[in-house]
Design a protein around this motif. Structure first.
Motif, short mmCIF file in Angstrom:
data_model
loop_
_atom_site.label_atom_id
_atom_site.label_comp_id
_atom_site.label_asym_id
_atom_site.label_seq_id
_atom_site.Cartn_x
_atom_site.Cartn_y
_atom_site.Cartn_z
N TYR A 134 3.92 -5.81 5.96
CA TYR A 134 3.09 -4.80 5.65
C TYR A 134 3.24 -5.03 3.93
O TYR A 134 2.30 -5.03 3.02
CB TYR A 134 3.01 -3.55 6.16
CG TYR A 134 2.07 -2.49 5.24
CD1 TYR A 134 0.65 -2.52 5.62
CD2 TYR A 134 2.85 -1.66 4.32
CE1 TYR A 134 0.00 -1.38 4.84
CE2 TYR A 134 2.11 -0.52 3.72
CZ TYR A 134 0.50 -0.86 4.09
OH TYR A 134 0.02 0.00 3.17
N ARG A 194 -1.73 -0.34 7.91
CA ARG A 194 -0.70 -0.27 8.60
C ARG A 194 -0.92 0.44 10.03
O ARG A 194 -1.40 1.61 10.04
CB ARG A 194 0.40 0.50 8.04
CG ARG A 194 1.61 0.75 8.75
CD ARG A 194 2.83 1.89 8.01
NE ARG A 194 2.89 1.61 6.84
CZ ARG A 194 4.34 0.76 6.14
NH1 ARG A 194 5.13 0.45 7.52
NH2 ARG A 194 4.57 0.62 4.98
N PRO A 199 1.12 -4.30 11.32
CA PRO A 199 0.09 -4.39 10.13
C PRO A 199 -1.16 -5.28 10.45
O PRO A 199 -0.86 -6.38 11.19
CB PRO A 199 1.04 -4.95 9.02
CG PRO A 199 2.06 -5.58 9.67
CD PRO A 199 2.61 -4.79 11.05
#
Length: 532
Positions: A134, A194, A199
């Motif tokens: 992420y 997220r 992610p």
């Protein structure tokens, strides 16, 4: 035996290093996950009520276990707390709030304990990997990436980017494009989220930004900011329009994007599965830009309404189908590219419409002013469109019309004023019938027609009116005074006056916005008085 223990310790560190390299995360995160797993297994051995800490030596790999007790004044939980008196038996300088650690012997892991420890480590490593992905991709939105298709599920493609996986939904794939497993593919990252399962990186090949990025890769002048891409509109897999502007007068933006023998644009076309691309020079003059955007159709005339960003485009009869395009594609893309609503009509249709408007306006003057058709046609031909223009224009302007003398002008203006008075009286009666209060009608700045519109919108009292915001009053789609000609600044002044009259606010000095609105109104009034 000691050699075997050393080998096991060394192997523990090697496993941590290998896992960190494979998942591309910090080695410390893996070791902390191992410590947590050992702690969990140790609690099942020594009792879950105890506070157990595990420590792995970062150099030797040695594992140490401790039971941690907090020094407190009064013990409430004997498993995790110890009194100050007892603590000072082991440590003379112990104080409230300190933690004492007692070493525990190493434990032998059962099959279940080992499996539990493995699950803890795997979960921790997976969470760390997701966080890393992420953080790495959240700032790469708008970037073109290349990946390998791992699998295709119901038209959605899972793409391996090397350090992460992305999903390309079915609606983000170019129509009629056949995706195959293990095939390399390019796309633009347009969203990174997220989520609980990790992610989610979303790729697209249909976004206009993808085509713009491909041109930036193929045309060095775009990369160097010599040429700007001002707007892009796409019908993915079929046709697209791109507007370009050169910051260097010596460089033709269209020619630079086309390239030698079309090599640059062809490279983009090939990547987009044969999508036809119209490259259009950007112009600040919106009328010229819209005409260019409708290419290859020829335009005879345009009529613009800047307030509503709407434009009427008149084309020769034989150019209508070309301007509209197959299934309206050409005009739709031109509208998306320019941000204007485009209405297309032929020269014949425009001529017929103008004749109809002329006839309607003529009938209006015949009925409102009680004049013959010829005289009404003369007024329309001279550009008069409503009663206010006839009633309040300078008499000399009317007298300048061929066949109009002073007596006729005076009579026409009297009839126009009488018709306006009758119209206002009718509007006032309608206002009363709708239940709009006299208190609201007395608010300076509201006309009888505005009051009728307010009544029809169930705005009948001063309090009803005072509760509006300027946007709700004149800007929103269902605003009651949307067609009144009031702008938000004038509406703000009216609303604030209504709130003062209703007693919602004290009669304080006006804000800059109100003073500006009132100032404009008084300025106009003074100007009218001077003219009078």
């Amino acid at each position: 035996m000691a050699a075997a223990v050393s080998a096991n310790r060394l192997e523990l560190l090697q496993i941590a290093d290998a896992a960190a390299r494979e998942k591309m995360i910090d080695r410390e995160i893996v070791l902390e996950a191992m410590e947590e797993a050992i702690q969990k297994a140790a609690r099942s051995r020594y009792g879950a009520e105890n506070e157990i800490r595990a420590q792995i030596d970062r150099k030797s790999g040695e594992i140490r276990l401790f039971r941690v007790m907090e020094v407190v004044e009064e013990v409430e939980n004997p498993a995790t707390q110890v009194s100050l008196v007892d603590a000072r038996h082991d440590k003379e300088d112990a104080a409230i709030g300190d933690f004492l650690a007692d070493s525990l012997p190493p434990i032998d892991y059962s099959r279940i304990g080992a499996q539990t420890a493995k699950q803890v480590i795997v979960q921790k490593v997976r969470d760390a990997e997701r966080d890393r992905q992420y953080e790495e991709y959240k700032d790469r939105i708008g970037e073109v990436v290349t990946g390998v298709i791992k699998r295709v599920e119901y038209g959605n493609a899972i793409v391996d980017l090397g350090r992460a996986e992305a999903i390309m939904r079915r609606d983000q794939v170019i129509p009629r494009e056949h995706l195959r497993q293990n095939e390399r593919i390019r796309g633009i990252i347009y969203d990174v989220r997220r989520e609980t399962r990790g992610p989610q990186i979303f790729m697209s090949r249909t976004k206009p930004e993808f085509m713009a990025s491909l041109f930036a890769q193929e045309v060095p002048e775009i990369y160097d900011n010599i040429i700007e891409i001002k707007a892009v509109a796409r019908d993915p897999g079929s046709r697209a329009k791109i507007a370009v502007l050169s910051n260097d007068n010596s460089i033709d933006p269209v020619g630079a994007c086309v390239g030698m023998r079309g090599s640059r644009v062809q490279a983009v076309v090939n990547e987009l599965q044969g999508e036809k691309i119209d490259i259009i020079p950007w112009q600040d003059d919106q009328a010229s830009f819209i005409v260019n955007a409708l290419a290859p159709a020829e335009v005879a005339k345009v009529v613009m309404d800047e307030d509503s960003r709407r434009i009427e485009v008149v084309v020769p009869d034989d150019q209508l189908s070309l301007a509209i395009g197959r299934r309206g594609q050409n005009v739709r893309l031109a509208s998306q590219l320019t941000g204007w609503t485009i209405d297309i009509m032929t020269e014949q249709e425009e001529s017929e419409r103008r004749q109809e408007e002329f006839a309607q306006q003529t009938r209006f003057f015949v009925e409102a002013l009680d004049v013959d058709e010829t005289l009404a046609q003369l007024l329309v031909a001279e550009g008069f469109s409503d009663l206010e223009e006839v009633a309040y224009v300078e008499p000399d302007e009317l007298a300048a019309i061929e066949g109009f003398d002073e007596d006729l002008v005076g009579e026409l203006q009297k009839r126009a004023q009488d018709a306006l008075d009758a119209k206002l009286a009718e509007a006032d009666e309608k206002r009363k019938a709708l239940g709009v209060s006299d208190e609201l009608a007395a608010l300076d700045g509201l006309t009888s027609l505005m009051l009728v519109s307010l009544g029809e919108a169930d705005v009948k009292s001063l309090e009803d009116f005072a509760g509006f915001t300027p946007e709700e009053l004149v800007s929103d789609r269902d605003a009651p005074l949307k067609t009144s000609g009031l702008d938000p600044l004038e509406a703000q002044g009216l609303i604030m006056r209504a709130r003062r009259l209703a007693g919602w606010i004290e009669d304080e000095p006006e804000t800059d916005t109100e003073m500006e609105a009132d100032g404009e109104a008084s300025g106009e009034a003074e100007g009218s008085a001077e003219q009078a």
